[in-house]
Design an enzyme around this catalytic site. Structure first.
Site, PDB file in Angstrom:
ATOM      1  N   LYS A   1       4.562   9.040  -7.173  1.00 28.91           N
ATOM      2  CA  LYS A   1       5.381   9.936  -6.324  1.00 28.91           C
ATOM      3  C   LYS A   1       6.843   9.963  -6.811  1.00 28.91           C
ATOM      4  O   LYS A   1       7.602  10.818  -6.422  1.00 28.91           O
ATOM      5  CB  LYS A   1       5.361   9.459  -4.869  1.00 28.91           C
ATOM      6  CG  LYS A   1       4.039   9.705  -4.145  1.00 28.91           C
ATOM      7  CD  LYS A   1       4.209   9.817  -2.638  1.00 28.91           C
ATOM      8  CE  LYS A   1       4.708   8.670  -1.856  1.00 28.91           C
ATOM      9  NZ  LYS A   1       4.817   7.344  -2.037  1.00 28.91           N
TER      10      LYS A   1
ATOM     11  N   ASP B   1      -1.628  -0.224  -4.660  1.00 26.85           N
ATOM     12  CA  ASP B   1      -2.966   0.237  -4.285  1.00 26.85           C
ATOM     13  C   ASP B   1      -3.986  -0.181  -5.333  1.00 26.85           C
ATOM     14  O   ASP B   1      -3.663  -0.315  -6.502  1.00 26.85           O
ATOM     15  CB  ASP B   1      -2.971   1.765  -4.161  1.00 26.85           C
ATOM     16  CG  ASP B   1      -2.401   2.212  -2.833  1.00 26.85           C
ATOM     17  OD1 ASP B   1      -2.226   1.352  -1.958  1.00 26.85           O
ATOM     18  OD2 ASP B   1      -2.119   3.410  -2.674  1.00 26.85           O
TER      19      ASP B   1
ATOM     20  N   LYS C   1       0.836  -1.200   0.000  1.00 26.54           N
ATOM     21  CA  LYS C   1       0.000   0.000   0.000  1.00 26.54           C
ATOM     22  C   LYS C   1       0.878   1.260   0.000  1.00 26.54           C
ATOM     23  O   LYS C   1       1.962   1.251   0.588  1.00 26.54           O
ATOM     24  CB  LYS C   1      -0.844  -0.053   1.285  1.00 26.54           C
ATOM     25  CG  LYS C   1      -1.798   1.068   1.487  1.00 26.54           C
ATOM     26  CD  LYS C   1      -2.483   0.871   2.836  1.00 26.54           C
ATOM     27  CE  LYS C   1      -3.298   2.097   3.217  1.00 26.54           C
ATOM     28  NZ  LYS C   1      -2.490   3.282   3.458  1.00 26.54           N
TER      29      LYS C   1
ATOM     30  N   LYS D   1       7.360   1.286   1.666  1.00 32.59           N
ATOM     31  CA  LYS D   1       7.871   0.354   0.661  1.00 32.59           C
ATOM     32  C   LYS D   1       9.141   0.891   0.006  1.00 32.59           C
ATOM     33  O   LYS D   1      10.092   0.152  -0.190  1.00 32.59           O
ATOM     34  CB  LYS D   1       6.757   0.196  -0.374  1.00 32.59           C
ATOM     35  CG  LYS D   1       6.838  -0.940  -1.281  1.00 32.59           C
ATOM     36  CD  LYS D   1       5.510  -1.119  -1.991  1.00 32.59           C
ATOM     37  CE  LYS D   1       4.723   0.165  -2.197  1.00 32.59           C
ATOM     38  NZ  LYS D   1       5.362   1.190  -3.031  1.00 32.59           N
TER      39      LYS D   1
END
Ligand code: SF4
Length: 274
Positions: free
Chosen positions: A40, A125, A9, A14
């Site tokens: 990101k 996700d 997630k 991560k």
């Protein structure tokens, strides 16, 4: 060449785990490449001393694929780790895998997809329509689920597990579940909860990464823990994880068994109490 992928997630840590893992693997004198696939595009930042490297998707958009060279997309970071960011659309939008597909195609065309270990750091996700792409295309051979004891993190991990179960039955995809990594959120009973989750999905908890302030401190210093505090206990945890992953030979015949929503909820209720 071992191709591993860390899935989990968003916000679970991560990228921090991937960067520290790559740094620990690089200490073994191995040729490591880390590929981030997340809107990101901050997967490789700590390996690059805080530098935001351009993403493959942006470069393809700006310059066109045919004019790109390896130097445009592959950046050398800490300890010689080769860093790539696939990129993607705005956070939360999802790109149906365009970022990672464009990256694979370009790296293959440039003969730049090589090394002893390739670490893919992929957002898992539900919003990301293309998260299964590295598995589907046979790039992610061993998948590690990064989660905490937080219910939504387990929910995302279970969804990724469903994708592995579906894809590992197909011939082109050879992905197997390598194990579960708990990046602790300091939740009571978290070790037991995540261990049981791992067992129930026919896997195992391969490392429990304790929450440690040194991770935050290293991050604001724009370094991995391995670089910032190589003697710390936390650096030792990442080295242990690197050893386990290096020596791990998951059985491709062993299929993951994702939980139903009811099973996941009962598991959470057993451990998460007021
Ligand atoms: S596939 Fe998902 S994680 Fe990868 S670039 Fe696209 S939106 Fe981002």
């Amino acid at each position: 060449m071992k191709q591993i992928a860390l899935y989990g997630k968003g916000g679970i840590g991560k990228s921090t785990t991937s960067a520290n893992l790559s740094a620990a693997l690089s200490e073994k004198k191995l040729d490591i490449m880390q590929i981030g696939c997340d809107p990101k595009h901050d997967s490789t930042r700590m390996l690059m001393r805080g530098e935001w490297i351009p993403t493959v998707l942006d470069l393809v958009r700006e310059k066109g694929e045919s004019s790109l060279s390896t130097d445009d997309v592959v950046y050398t970071g800490y300890n010689g780790i080769r860093c790539v960011e696939a990129g993607g659309p705005e956070p939360g939008v999802g790109c149906a895998g365009r970022g990672i597909i464009a990256t694979f195609q370009l790296l293959e065309k440039l003969d730049a997809l090589y090394g002893d270990i390739i670490v893919y750091d992929v957002l898992g996700d539900v919003v990301c329509g293309g998260f299964a792409m590295p598995m589907r295309e046979g790039y992610a051979q061993e998948v590690y689920l990064v989660t905490s004891g937080d219910f939504m993190a387990l929910y995302a991990a279970n969804n990724i597990c469903k994708a592995i179960a579906r894809l590992s039955r197909r011939s082109k995809a050879r992905c197997t579940l390598g194990g579960v990594i708990c990046n602790s959120a300091n939740i009571e009973g978290e070790y037991e909860l995540v261990s049981e989750f791992a067992r129930l999905i026919n896997s195992e908890l391969i490392e429990f990464i304790p929450r440690n302030q040194i991770v935050r401190v290293a991050e604001v210093s724009k370094r991995t823990v391995l670089e910032y505090a190589p003697e710390s206990e936390q650096a030792g945890v990442y080295r242990r994880l690197a050893d386990k992953i290096m020596n791990n030979k998951p059985d491709p015949e062993k299929q993951p068994t994702p939980l139903t929503m009811d099973e996941l909820e009962s598991l959470a209720q057993k451990y998460i109490k007021a």
